[in-house]
Design an enzyme around this catalytic site. Structure first.
Site, PDB file in Angstrom:
ATOM      1  N   ASP A 176      -5.288  -2.967   5.126  1.00  0.00           N
ATOM      2  CA  ASP A 176      -4.435  -2.632   6.260  1.00  0.00           C
ATOM      3  C   ASP A 176      -3.162  -1.902   5.881  1.00  0.00           C
ATOM      4  O   ASP A 176      -2.189  -1.910   6.623  1.00  0.00           O
ATOM      5  CB  ASP A 176      -4.063  -3.926   6.984  1.00  0.00           C
ATOM      6  CG  ASP A 176      -3.478  -4.973   6.045  1.00  0.00           C
ATOM      7  OD1 ASP A 176      -3.031  -4.603   4.942  1.00  0.00           O
ATOM      8  OD2 ASP A 176      -3.475  -6.160   6.417  1.00  0.00           O
ATOM      9  N   GLU A 224     -12.843  -5.439   3.998  1.00  0.00           N
ATOM     10  CA  GLU A 224     -11.938  -6.428   4.620  1.00  0.00           C
ATOM     11  C   GLU A 224     -11.644  -6.020   6.073  1.00  0.00           C
ATOM     12  O   GLU A 224     -10.500  -5.926   6.517  1.00  0.00           O
ATOM     13  CB  GLU A 224     -10.636  -6.609   3.827  1.00  0.00           C
ATOM     14  CG  GLU A 224      -9.872  -7.870   4.166  1.00  0.00           C
ATOM     15  CD  GLU A 224      -8.546  -7.966   3.418  1.00  0.00           C
ATOM     16  OE1 GLU A 224      -7.571  -7.307   3.818  1.00  0.00           O
ATOM     17  OE2 GLU A 224      -8.479  -8.715   2.421  1.00  0.00           O
ATOM     18  N   GLU A 236       0.710  -3.764   9.777  1.00  0.00           N
ATOM     19  CA  GLU A 236      -0.670  -3.907   9.305  1.00  0.00           C
ATOM     20  C   GLU A 236      -1.671  -4.146  10.436  1.00  0.00           C
ATOM     21  O   GLU A 236      -2.816  -3.675  10.380  1.00  0.00           O
ATOM     22  CB  GLU A 236      -0.754  -5.052   8.288  1.00  0.00           C
ATOM     23  CG  GLU A 236      -0.090  -4.723   6.943  1.00  0.00           C
ATOM     24  CD  GLU A 236       1.416  -4.906   6.931  1.00  0.00           C
ATOM     25  OE1 GLU A 236       1.981  -5.353   7.958  1.00  0.00           O
ATOM     26  OE2 GLU A 236       2.055  -4.614   5.898  1.00  0.00           O
ATOM     27  N   HIS A 257       7.317 -10.455   0.859  1.00  0.00           N
ATOM     28  CA  HIS A 257       7.546  -9.013   0.923  1.00  0.00           C
ATOM     29  C   HIS A 257       7.360  -8.392   2.309  1.00  0.00           C
ATOM     30  O   HIS A 257       7.567  -7.198   2.479  1.00  0.00           O
ATOM     31  CB  HIS A 257       6.616  -8.275  -0.046  1.00  0.00           C
ATOM     32  CG  HIS A 257       5.167  -8.313   0.378  1.00  0.00           C
ATOM     33  ND1 HIS A 257       4.633  -7.406   1.250  1.00  0.00           N
ATOM     34  CD2 HIS A 257       4.175  -9.161   0.075  1.00  0.00           C
ATOM     35  CE1 HIS A 257       3.359  -7.699   1.437  1.00  0.00           C
ATOM     36  NE2 HIS A 257       3.059  -8.755   0.750  1.00  0.00           N
ATOM     37  N   ARG A 269       7.463  -6.672   5.826  1.00  0.00           N
ATOM     38  CA  ARG A 269       8.505  -5.911   6.529  1.00  0.00           C
ATOM     39  C   ARG A 269       9.082  -6.691   7.707  1.00  0.00           C
ATOM     40  O   ARG A 269      10.276  -6.608   7.975  1.00  0.00           O
ATOM     41  CB  ARG A 269       7.940  -4.569   7.027  1.00  0.00           C
ATOM     42  CG  ARG A 269       7.910  -3.499   5.940  1.00  0.00           C
ATOM     43  CD  ARG A 269       7.330  -2.172   6.427  1.00  0.00           C
ATOM     44  NE  ARG A 269       7.051  -1.315   5.285  1.00  0.00           N
ATOM     45  CZ  ARG A 269       7.811  -0.284   4.892  1.00  0.00           C
ATOM     46  NH1 ARG A 269       8.879   0.053   5.563  1.00  0.00           N
ATOM     47  NH2 ARG A 269       7.496   0.419   3.830  1.00  0.00           N
ATOM     48  N   HIS A 329       8.976  -9.100  -5.552  1.00  0.00           N
ATOM     49  CA  HIS A 329       8.396  -7.791  -5.169  1.00  0.00           C
ATOM     50  C   HIS A 329       9.420  -6.687  -5.435  1.00  0.00           C
ATOM     51  O   HIS A 329      10.626  -6.907  -5.303  1.00  0.00           O
ATOM     52  CB  HIS A 329       8.041  -7.863  -3.682  1.00  0.00           C
ATOM     53  CG  HIS A 329       7.132  -6.790  -3.177  1.00  0.00           C
ATOM     54  ND1 HIS A 329       7.565  -5.514  -2.941  1.00  0.00           N
ATOM     55  CD2 HIS A 329       5.821  -6.801  -2.852  1.00  0.00           C
ATOM     56  CE1 HIS A 329       6.553  -4.778  -2.478  1.00  0.00           C
ATOM     57  NE2 HIS A 329       5.479  -5.544  -2.418  1.00  0.00           N
TER      58      HIS A 329
HETATM   59  C1  UD1 Z   1       2.953  -2.411   1.194  1.00  0.00           C
HETATM   60  C2  UD1 Z   1       2.056  -2.453   2.436  1.00  0.00           C
HETATM   61  C3  UD1 Z   1       1.787  -3.893   2.826  1.00  0.00           C
HETATM   62  C4  UD1 Z   1       1.266  -4.685   1.640  1.00  0.00           C
HETATM   63  C5  UD1 Z   1       2.206  -4.557   0.457  1.00  0.00           C
HETATM   64  C6  UD1 Z   1       1.632  -5.247  -0.741  1.00  0.00           C
HETATM   65  C7  UD1 Z   1       2.270  -0.689   4.112  1.00  0.00           C
HETATM   66  C8  UD1 Z   1       2.995  -0.193   5.295  1.00  0.00           C
HETATM   67  N1  UD1 Z   1       2.732  -1.824   3.568  1.00  0.00           N
HETATM   68  O1  UD1 Z   1       4.200  -2.957   1.544  1.00  0.00           O
HETATM   69  O2  UD1 Z   1       0.827  -3.927   3.863  1.00  0.00           O
HETATM   70  O3  UD1 Z   1       1.149  -6.043   2.012  1.00  0.00           O
HETATM   71  O4  UD1 Z   1       2.371  -3.151   0.148  1.00  0.00           O
HETATM   72  O5  UD1 Z   1       2.582  -5.448  -1.742  1.00  0.00           O
HETATM   73  O6  UD1 Z   1       1.335  -0.064   3.669  1.00  0.00           O
HETATM   74  N2  UD1 Z   1       8.290  -0.338  -4.764  1.00  0.00           N
HETATM   75  C9  UD1 Z   1       8.514   0.012  -6.076  1.00  0.00           C
HETATM   76  N3  UD1 Z   1       7.462  -0.081  -6.961  1.00  0.00           N
HETATM   77  C10 UD1 Z   1       6.235  -0.510  -6.605  1.00  0.00           C
HETATM   78  C11 UD1 Z   1       6.031  -0.875  -5.249  1.00  0.00           C
HETATM   79  C12 UD1 Z   1       7.056  -0.770  -4.352  1.00  0.00           C
HETATM   80  O7  UD1 Z   1       9.611   0.396  -6.460  1.00  0.00           O
HETATM   81  O8  UD1 Z   1       5.343  -0.590  -7.444  1.00  0.00           O
HETATM   82  C13 UD1 Z   1       9.411  -0.210  -3.793  1.00  0.00           C
HETATM   83  C14 UD1 Z   1       9.767   1.252  -3.451  1.00  0.00           C
HETATM   84  O9  UD1 Z   1      11.141   1.358  -3.253  1.00  0.00           O
HETATM   85  C15 UD1 Z   1       9.018   1.465  -2.131  1.00  0.00           C
HETATM   86  C16 UD1 Z   1       9.176   0.109  -1.485  1.00  0.00           C
HETATM   87  O10 UD1 Z   1       9.041  -0.835  -2.568  1.00  0.00           O
HETATM   88  O11 UD1 Z   1       9.552   2.489  -1.325  1.00  0.00           O
HETATM   89  C17 UD1 Z   1       8.236  -0.186  -0.375  1.00  0.00           C
HETATM   90  O12 UD1 Z   1       6.881   0.070  -0.729  1.00  0.00           O
HETATM   91  P1  UD1 Z   1       5.784   0.172   0.463  1.00  0.00           P
HETATM   92  O13 UD1 Z   1       4.448   0.358  -0.143  1.00  0.00           O
HETATM   93  O14 UD1 Z   1       6.232   1.164   1.488  1.00  0.00           O
HETATM   94  O15 UD1 Z   1       5.891  -1.213   1.189  1.00  0.00           O
HETATM   95  P2  UD1 Z   1       5.531  -2.675   0.726  1.00  0.00           P
HETATM   96  O16 UD1 Z   1       6.541  -3.561   1.338  1.00  0.00           O
HETATM   97  O17 UD1 Z   1       5.298  -2.710  -0.731  1.00  0.00           O
HETATM   98  N1  UDP Z   2      -0.022 -10.665  -7.183  1.00  0.00           N
HETATM   99  C1  UDP Z   2       0.162 -10.271  -8.508  1.00  0.00           C
HETATM  100  N2  UDP Z   2       1.400 -10.412  -9.064  1.00  0.00           N
HETATM  101  C2  UDP Z   2       2.463 -10.910  -8.390  1.00  0.00           C
HETATM  102  C3  UDP Z   2       2.282 -11.295  -7.034  1.00  0.00           C
HETATM  103  C4  UDP Z   2       1.025 -11.156  -6.461  1.00  0.00           C
HETATM  104  O1  UDP Z   2      -0.790  -9.824  -9.160  1.00  0.00           O
HETATM  105  O2  UDP Z   2       3.551 -11.012  -8.976  1.00  0.00           O
HETATM  106  C5  UDP Z   2      -1.345 -10.487  -6.570  1.00  0.00           C
HETATM  107  C6  UDP Z   2      -1.938 -11.684  -5.893  1.00  0.00           C
HETATM  108  O3  UDP Z   2      -2.743 -12.411  -6.787  1.00  0.00           O
HETATM  109  C7  UDP Z   2      -2.756 -11.079  -4.769  1.00  0.00           C
HETATM  110  C8  UDP Z   2      -2.052  -9.791  -4.459  1.00  0.00           C
HETATM  111  O4  UDP Z   2      -1.167  -9.528  -5.548  1.00  0.00           O
HETATM  112  O5  UDP Z   2      -4.082 -10.751  -5.202  1.00  0.00           O
HETATM  113  C9  UDP Z   2      -1.281  -9.880  -3.178  1.00  0.00           C
HETATM  114  O6  UDP Z   2      -0.478  -8.750  -3.033  1.00  0.00           O
HETATM  115  P1  UDP Z   2       0.760  -8.710  -2.071  1.00  0.00           P
HETATM  116  O7  UDP Z   2       1.237 -10.097  -1.808  1.00  0.00           O
HETATM  117  O8  UDP Z   2       1.714  -7.730  -2.647  1.00  0.00           O
HETATM  118  O9  UDP Z   2       0.155  -8.041  -0.759  1.00  0.00           O
HETATM  119  P2  UDP Z   2      -0.664  -8.602   0.505  1.00  0.00           P
HETATM  120  O10 UDP Z   2      -1.833  -9.355  -0.002  1.00  0.00           O
HETATM  121  O11 UDP Z   2       0.278  -9.433   1.313  1.00  0.00           O
HETATM  122  O12 UDP Z   2      -1.029  -7.366   1.246  1.00  0.00           O
END
Ligand code: UD1
Ligand code: UDP
Length: 373
Positions: free
Chosen positions: A99, A121, A135, A216, A218, A248
């Site tokens: 999602d 999924e 999502e 994490h 939003r 995160h």
């Molecule tokens: C995204 C997904 C969310 C998912 C989550 C898993 C969308 C809209 N959101 O949210 O559904 O549950 O990933 O973790 O698709 N950042 C880094 N390094 C990284 C990752 C993120 O620096 O490796 C920082 C960056 O500043 C980035 C911000 O996090 O702009 C947000 O990343 P983004 O993928 O937009 O949103 P998530 O909250 O990670």
């Molecule tokens: N996870 C990881 N390292 C971490 C936190 C989570 O590998 O420090 C893994 C966790 O086992 C799960 C996945 O990341 O499989 C979940 O990702 P996240 O919570 O970022 O996203 P969501 O599942 O909510 O979309």
């Protein structure tokens, strides 16, 4: 002999990578397919951790991530970039998972080219478009486009059928997260050093009850994050508790947690763990506090009680089975529910039962057979 089907698997974030690596492995090993991989780079460090451990080298990497990216900028970059890759690859199927913005944009770009989309999924619904945000709507968009819906459970299958998705396109495959968990567990068993990096914390917190925390979402930014931090601070004030909290990389999470929890002796705020170390944390933890989707699926498989810091869940299977409980983001409620588990052995034992409502670890093979038709 017919030529193999070209499958373009598209993902961009940590959870998609974890849930798709078992399928990529299966596609690569299967002569019916020409397996191609495109990562959007919606995440960078957290995506690369999964690519490294799973041994996947993408054919394309769009490197779209920007610091503190907005949904509209991100989506625009994704649709354009993923469309170009599809024009170059001309796949028979595009596979997306879950999602995220990458999954939604991947489905949309494929639809614009009339390429068939398989949704891994499929059918998760909270029935609230602002929880989780965005999502829930991403899933509905993908659901409107996909030609193959791989529902993890009968609950998600029934949600799709209730939306009049053609039944012949909906299949219960289990969730590939269980395939991933089995794979990583076997890998750690073969080489325990892969998950050995927590040894110092394990020694420091020996004898304490370990609470693992991730957050994490939003919709929890701002007040929700502050309430979660307050709950963690209050729980960590107990002598018998230690918190391990891989934070995160989203700056909206870091700013709140660094300010509220820095310097507290019983709280270890650490960098995001790679998957073997997170699996280790799950096995060490007495209890998980999380707003993650994936953790809600992994914790029940390992018999770990999980308190879900959200208003709704699209994964009711863990709640129905009694291993997960929705507690929202009120600090008093989170603390009261966690303390009930810490102090009431019967309440704890009632939740700490290993079961697998989300799958049997064989989902990737089923999805391959469905793609092959
Ligand atoms: C995204 C997904 C969310 C998912 C989550 C898993 C969308 C809209 N959101 O949210 O559904 O549950 O990933 O973790 O698709 N950042 C880094 N390094 C990284 C990752 C993120 O620096 O490796 C920082 C960056 O500043 C980035 C911000 O996090 O702009 C947000 O990343 P983004 O993928 O937009 O949103 P998530 O909250 O990670
Ligand atoms: N996870 C990881 N390292 C971490 C936190 C989570 O590998 O420090 C893994 C966790 O086992 C799960 C996945 O990341 O499989 C979940 O990702 P996240 O919570 O970022 O996203 P969501 O599942 O909510 O979309």
């Amino acid at each position: 002999m017919t030529s193999p089907l070209r499958i373009l698997t598209v993902f961009g974030t940590r959870p998609e990578a974890i849930k798709l690596f078992p399928l990529v492995h299966a596609l690569e090993a299967d002569p019916r397919f020409d397996a191609r991989v495109c990562v959007s780079g919606q995440h960078r460090g957290m995506l690369d951790q999964v690519l490294a451990i799973s041994g996947i080298t993408p054919h394309h990497d769009l490197a779209v991530m920007q610091p503190d990216q907005t949904l509209d900028e991100l989506t625009a970059r994704l649709v354009t970039g993923l469309g170009r890759v599809m024009d170059a690859e001309k796949p028979d199927w595009v596979v997306v998972q879950g999602d995220t913005a990458t999954a939604m944009a991947g489905a949309l770009a494929a639809y614009y080219r009339k390429i068939r989309v398989a949704h891994v999924e499929a059918g998760l619904r909270s029935h609230n478009i602002y929880h989780p945000w965005p999502e829930e709507v991403n899933r509905k968009i993908i659901g409107a486009i996909a030609a193959l819906h791989c529902a993890p459970t009968t609950v998600s299958r029934d949600a799709l059928l209730a939306e009049n998705v053609p039944p012949e396109t909906v299949h219960v495959t289990g969730n590939t997260v269980i395939d991933a968990l089995h794979w990583i567990t076997a890998k750690i068993a073969a080489d325990p050093s892969l998950a050995g990096g927590l040894a110092e914390l394990e020694a420091r917190f020996a004898g304490k009850r370990i609470i693992g925390v991730t957050t994490h979402r939003r919709e929890n930014f701002g007040g929700g994050m502050e309430a979660i931090a307050e709950a963690v601070r209050r729980l960590a004030a107990r002598d018998d508790v230690a918190v391990i909290f891989p934070v995160h990389l989203n700056p909206n999470v870091r700013a709140v947690m660094d300010g509220a929890l820095g310097g507290i002796a019983n709280v270890a705020m650490i960098e995001p763990l790679d998957y073997p170390h997170f699996a280790r944390l799950l096995s060490l933890a007495d209890l998980m506090l999380t707003d993650s989707g994936g953790v809600q699926e992994e914790a029940p498989a390992l018999g770990k009680p999980v308190l879900v810091m959200r208003e709704t869940t699209e994964r009711p299977e863990g709640v129905d089975a009694g291993t997960a409980k929705l507690v929202g983001t009120d600090a008093d409620v989170i603390v009261a529910e966690a303390e009930r588990l810490l102090d009431d052995r019967a309440a704890y034992d009632a939740m700490a039962r290993a079961h697998n409502p989300f799958g049997d670890g064989k989902s990737a093979g089923r999805i391959c057979d469905l793609l092959a038709g």
